[in-house]
Design a protein around this motif. Structure first.
Motif, PDB file in Angstrom:
ATOM      1  N   ALA A 239      13.025  -0.046  -4.353  1.00 17.34           N
ATOM      2  CA  ALA A 239      13.701   0.908  -4.226  1.00 17.34           C
ATOM      3  C   ALA A 239      13.260   2.218  -3.836  1.00 17.34           C
ATOM      4  CB  ALA A 239      14.939   1.132  -5.436  1.00 17.34           C
ATOM      5  N   VAL A 240      11.842   2.462  -4.422  1.00 21.35           N
ATOM      6  CA  VAL A 240      11.061   3.625  -4.424  1.00 21.35           C
ATOM      7  C   VAL A 240      10.488   3.624  -2.982  1.00 21.35           C
ATOM      8  CG1 VAL A 240       8.997   4.619  -5.141  1.00 21.35           C
ATOM      9  CG2 VAL A 240      10.732   3.704  -6.784  1.00 21.35           C
ATOM     10  N   THR A 241      10.242   4.852  -2.109  1.00 22.59           N
ATOM     11  CA  THR A 241       9.810   5.072  -0.909  1.00 22.59           C
ATOM     12  C   THR A 241       8.480   5.974  -1.038  1.00 22.59           C
ATOM     13  OG1 THR A 241      11.120   6.994  -0.349  1.00 22.59           O
ATOM     14  CG2 THR A 241      11.814   4.624   0.119  1.00 22.59           C
ATOM     15  N   MET A 242       7.562   5.863  -0.276  1.00 24.04           N
ATOM     16  CA  MET A 242       6.312   6.831  -0.255  1.00 24.04           C
ATOM     17  C   MET A 242       6.981   8.350  -0.028  1.00 24.04           C
ATOM     18  SD  MET A 242       3.623   4.966  -1.018  1.00 24.04           S
ATOM     19  CE  MET A 242       1.953   5.663  -0.220  1.00 24.04           C
ATOM     20  N   SER A 243       7.703   8.346   0.775  1.00 24.31           N
ATOM     21  CA  SER A 243       8.431   9.829   0.825  1.00 24.31           C
ATOM     22  C   SER A 243       8.705  10.290  -0.479  1.00 24.31           C
ATOM     23  CB  SER A 243       9.356   9.777   2.056  1.00 24.31           C
ATOM     24  OG  SER A 243       9.220   9.402   3.009  1.00 24.31           O
ATOM     25  N   GLU A 244       9.634   9.626  -1.228  1.00 20.22           N
ATOM     26  CA  GLU A 244       9.998   9.919  -2.468  1.00 20.22           C
ATOM     27  C   GLU A 244       9.073  10.215  -3.646  1.00 20.22           C
ATOM     28  OE1 GLU A 244      13.064   8.506  -6.041  1.00 20.22           O
ATOM     29  OE2 GLU A 244      12.299   6.906  -4.696  1.00 20.22           O
ATOM     30  N   VAL A 245       7.769   9.367  -3.277  1.00 21.21           N
ATOM     31  CA  VAL A 245       6.618   9.732  -4.527  1.00 21.21           C
ATOM     32  C   VAL A 245       5.794  10.848  -3.935  1.00 21.21           C
ATOM     33  CG1 VAL A 245       4.544   8.865  -4.959  1.00 21.21           C
ATOM     34  CG2 VAL A 245       6.457   7.053  -4.698  1.00 21.21           C
ATOM     35  N   ALA A 246       5.873  11.388  -2.617  1.00 23.42           N
ATOM     36  CA  ALA A 246       5.288  12.617  -2.285  1.00 23.42           C
ATOM     37  C   ALA A 246       6.034  13.633  -2.674  1.00 23.42           C
ATOM     38  CB  ALA A 246       5.260  12.299  -0.740  1.00 23.42           C
ATOM     39  N   ALA A 247       7.505  13.571  -2.383  1.00 21.06           N
ATOM     40  CA  ALA A 247       8.365  14.752  -2.820  1.00 21.06           C
ATOM     41  C   ALA A 247       8.362  15.022  -4.197  1.00 21.06           C
ATOM     42  CB  ALA A 247       9.745  14.526  -2.244  1.00 21.06           C
ATOM     43  N   ARG A 248       8.430  14.018  -5.110  1.00 18.38           N
ATOM     44  CA  ARG A 248       8.524  14.283  -6.421  1.00 18.38           C
ATOM     45  C   ARG A 248       7.061  14.545  -7.098  1.00 18.38           C
ATOM     46  NH1 ARG A 248      12.109  11.181  -9.451  1.00 18.38           N
ATOM     47  NH2 ARG A 248      14.271  11.006  -8.266  1.00 18.38           N
ATOM     48  N   SER A 249       6.038  14.183  -6.638  1.00 14.46           N
ATOM     49  CA  SER A 249       4.875  14.759  -6.939  1.00 14.46           C
ATOM     50  C   SER A 249       4.189  15.965  -6.292  1.00 14.46           C
ATOM     51  CB  SER A 249       3.655  13.838  -6.664  1.00 14.46           C
ATOM     52  OG  SER A 249       3.611  13.441  -5.241  1.00 14.46           O
ATOM     53  N   GLY A 250       5.124  16.556  -5.310  1.00 12.20           N
ATOM     54  CA  GLY A 250       4.618  17.685  -4.870  1.00 12.20           C
ATOM     55  C   GLY A 250       3.421  17.610  -3.894  1.00 12.20           C
ATOM     56  N   THR A 251       3.272  16.365  -3.295  1.00 12.35           N
ATOM     57  CA  THR A 251       2.145  16.056  -2.421  1.00 12.35           C
ATOM     58  C   THR A 251       2.601  15.923  -0.788  1.00 12.35           C
ATOM     59  OG1 THR A 251       1.282  14.947  -4.102  1.00 12.35           O
ATOM     60  CG2 THR A 251       0.139  14.388  -2.033  1.00 12.35           C
ATOM     61  N   ALA A 252       1.929  16.428  -0.050  1.00 12.18           N
ATOM     62  CA  ALA A 252       2.107  16.309   1.295  1.00 12.18           C
ATOM     63  C   ALA A 252       1.975  15.042   1.671  1.00 12.18           C
ATOM     64  CB  ALA A 252       1.221  17.320   2.242  1.00 12.18           C
ATOM     65  N   ILE A 253       3.054  14.446   2.689  1.00  8.67           N
ATOM     66  CA  ILE A 253       3.168  13.041   2.773  1.00  8.67           C
ATOM     67  C   ILE A 253       1.605  12.457   3.487  1.00  8.67           C
ATOM     68  CG2 ILE A 253       3.988  13.499   5.157  1.00  8.67           C
ATOM     69  CD1 ILE A 253       4.998  10.537   2.716  1.00  8.67           C
ATOM     70  N   GLY A 254       1.118  13.466   4.236  1.00  3.44           N
ATOM     71  CA  GLY A 254      -0.274  13.159   4.924  1.00  3.44           C
ATOM     72  C   GLY A 254      -1.543  12.772   3.836  1.00  3.44           C
ATOM     73  N   SER A 255      -1.239  13.596   2.676  1.00  2.00           N
ATOM     74  CA  SER A 255      -2.228  13.490   1.655  1.00  2.00           C
ATOM     75  C   SER A 255      -1.974  12.327   0.829  1.00  2.00           C
ATOM     76  CB  SER A 255      -2.327  14.721   0.725  1.00  2.00           C
ATOM     77  OG  SER A 255      -2.511  15.922   1.463  1.00  2.00           O
ATOM     78  N   LEU A 256      -0.896  11.983   0.572  1.00  2.00           N
ATOM     79  CA  LEU A 256      -0.451  10.767  -0.029  1.00  2.00           C
ATOM     80  C   LEU A 256      -1.163   9.395   0.878  1.00  2.00           C
ATOM     81  CD1 LEU A 256       1.181   8.749  -2.223  1.00  2.00           C
ATOM     82  CD2 LEU A 256       3.178   9.219  -0.861  1.00  2.00           C
ATOM     83  N   TYR A 257      -0.786   9.449   2.211  1.00  2.00           N
ATOM     84  CA  TYR A 257      -1.165   8.373   2.945  1.00  2.00           C
ATOM     85  C   TYR A 257      -2.730   8.261   3.067  1.00  2.00           C
ATOM     86  CZ  TYR A 257       3.430   6.247   3.992  1.00  2.00           C
ATOM     87  OH  TYR A 257       4.661   6.059   4.008  1.00  2.00           O
ATOM     88  N   ARG A 258      -3.461   9.407   2.657  1.00  2.00           N
ATOM     89  CA  ARG A 258      -4.815   9.631   2.759  1.00  2.00           C
ATOM     90  C   ARG A 258      -5.314   8.869   1.662  1.00  2.00           C
ATOM     91  NH1 ARG A 258      -8.291  13.583   1.205  1.00  2.00           N
ATOM     92  NH2 ARG A 258      -6.644  15.107   1.058  1.00  2.00           N
ATOM     93  N   PHE A 259      -4.831   8.955   0.544  1.00  2.00           N
ATOM     94  CA  PHE A 259      -5.326   8.301  -0.854  1.00  2.00           C
ATOM     95  C   PHE A 259      -4.772   6.907  -0.911  1.00  2.00           C
ATOM     96  CE2 PHE A 259      -5.532  12.956  -2.198  1.00  2.00           C
ATOM     97  CZ  PHE A 259      -6.797  13.121  -2.246  1.00  2.00           C
ATOM     98  N   PHE A 260      -3.328   6.655  -0.549  1.00  2.00           N
ATOM     99  CA  PHE A 260      -2.957   5.572  -0.580  1.00  2.00           C
ATOM    100  C   PHE A 260      -2.255   5.026   0.601  1.00  2.00           C
ATOM    101  CE2 PHE A 260      -2.633   7.610  -4.775  1.00  2.00           C
ATOM    102  CZ  PHE A 260      -3.315   6.545  -5.731  1.00  2.00           C
ATOM    103  N   PRO A 261      -2.852   4.290   1.604  1.00  2.00           N
ATOM    104  CA  PRO A 261      -2.636   3.946   2.897  1.00  2.00           C
ATOM    105  C   PRO A 261      -1.314   3.207   2.955  1.00  2.00           C
ATOM    106  CG  PRO A 261      -4.879   3.440   2.827  1.00  2.00           C
ATOM    107  CD  PRO A 261      -4.535   3.666   1.449  1.00  2.00           C
ATOM    108  N   THR A 262      -0.943   2.726   1.953  1.00  2.00           N
ATOM    109  CA  THR A 262       0.488   1.726   1.696  1.00  2.00           C
ATOM    110  C   THR A 262       0.934   1.653   0.533  1.00  2.00           C
ATOM    111  OG1 THR A 262      -0.598  -0.284   1.381  1.00  2.00           O
ATOM    112  CG2 THR A 262      -0.522   0.276   3.606  1.00  2.00           C
ATOM    113  N   LYS A 263       2.349   1.442   0.218  1.00  2.00           N
ATOM    114  CA  LYS A 263       2.881   1.450  -0.942  1.00  2.00           C
ATOM    115  C   LYS A 263       2.236   0.318  -1.823  1.00  2.00           C
ATOM    116  CE  LYS A 263       7.268   0.186  -1.459  1.00  2.00           C
ATOM    117  NZ  LYS A 263       8.579   0.459  -1.692  1.00  2.00           N
ATOM    118  N   ASP A 264       1.819  -0.926  -0.962  1.00  2.00           N
ATOM    119  CA  ASP A 264       1.177  -1.919  -1.808  1.00  2.00           C
ATOM    120  C   ASP A 264      -0.235  -1.479  -2.345  1.00  2.00           C
ATOM    121  OD1 ASP A 264       3.153  -3.759  -1.457  1.00  2.00           O
ATOM    122  OD2 ASP A 264       2.117  -4.704   0.388  1.00  2.00           O
ATOM    123  N   ALA A 265      -0.972  -0.531  -1.607  1.00  2.00           N
ATOM    124  CA  ALA A 265      -2.166   0.152  -2.301  1.00  2.00           C
ATOM    125  C   ALA A 265      -1.604   0.857  -3.602  1.00  2.00           C
ATOM    126  CB  ALA A 265      -3.028   0.747  -1.225  1.00  2.00           C
TER     127      ALA A 265
END
Length: 204
Positions: free
Chosen positions: A39-65
């Motif tokens: 149910a959790v998306t990377m977009s939701e993680v980015a929004a809730r953590s106040g992180t730009a989606i690009g920065s999120l994927y830079r540290f964690f390339p996938t949700k599995d990672a």
């Protein structure tokens, strides 16, 4: 033909990066524990953590990672906390060890819930759960063998199992009845203490 390894989390090089990753992981732990892996998306993680989606994927390339990083972190924290209790047991009384065990379970509650949710979403989930349980039993056995320097009982393995399930029950109660959490600590210690002490009495 070799199979490519799945993308892994990227270790930040700067202090600000470490701080950002810590916020991302803490946010993701809460989301996964509450809503489950799918149910959790990377977009939701980015929004809730106040992180730009690009920065999120830079540290964690996938949700599995991201999920793997959380499980690895929980494994490290669990080992550290168990080692701390083992160290306490070498020179502590049964009440002190009981309180240390209850404190450990409550402190890791949300992180453990997230780690188990993530493990269950994987094909090797049962193996991961079994590994965590085996690790807990090994350390609880070590605790029972050390406290007060009393003789190690013949049924120490069974005592460790009883202690494990009692701790799991306390964690579940704490999760289901948060309003009672303050009273729970004292009551839980009273419940755990006889199990710890009984595991130290000489049998036969």
């Amino acid at each position: 033909m070799s199979t490519a390894s799945p993308p892994q989390a990227v270790e930040p090089k700067r202090k600000r990066g470490h701080e950002r990753v810590a916020i991302i992981v803490e946010t993701a732990i809460g989301l996964f524990a509450a809503d489950g892996y799918r149910a959790v998306t990377m977009s939701e993680v980015a929004a809730r953590s106040g992180t730009a989606i690009g920065s999120l994927y830079r540290f964690f390339p996938t949700k599995d990672a991201l999920a793997q990083a959380i499980m690895d972190r929980y494994g490290t924290h669990l080992t550290d906390e168990l080692e701390n209790v083992v160290a306490v047991a070498a020179s502590a009384s049964a009440p002190e060890v009981a309180r240390a065990l209850v404190s450990m379970m409550r402190g890791l509650q949300v992180e453990r819930a997230a780690a188990l949710v993530l493990a269950d979403a994987r094909e090797d989930g049962p193996l991961l759960r079994a590994g965590l349980r085996r690790h807990m039993l090994e350390k609880l056995t070590a605790v029972l063998a050390l406290i007060d320097g009393k003789p190690v009982p013949a049924d120490i393995d069974q005592r460790a199992w009883m202690l494990l399930y009692a701790l799991k029950a306390i964690r579940q109660f704490d999760q289901d009845h948060p309003a009672l959490s303050k009273r729970l600590v004292d009551d839980a210690c009273l419940l755990i203490e006889p199990l710890v002490a009984a595991g130290l009495t000489k049998t036969g």
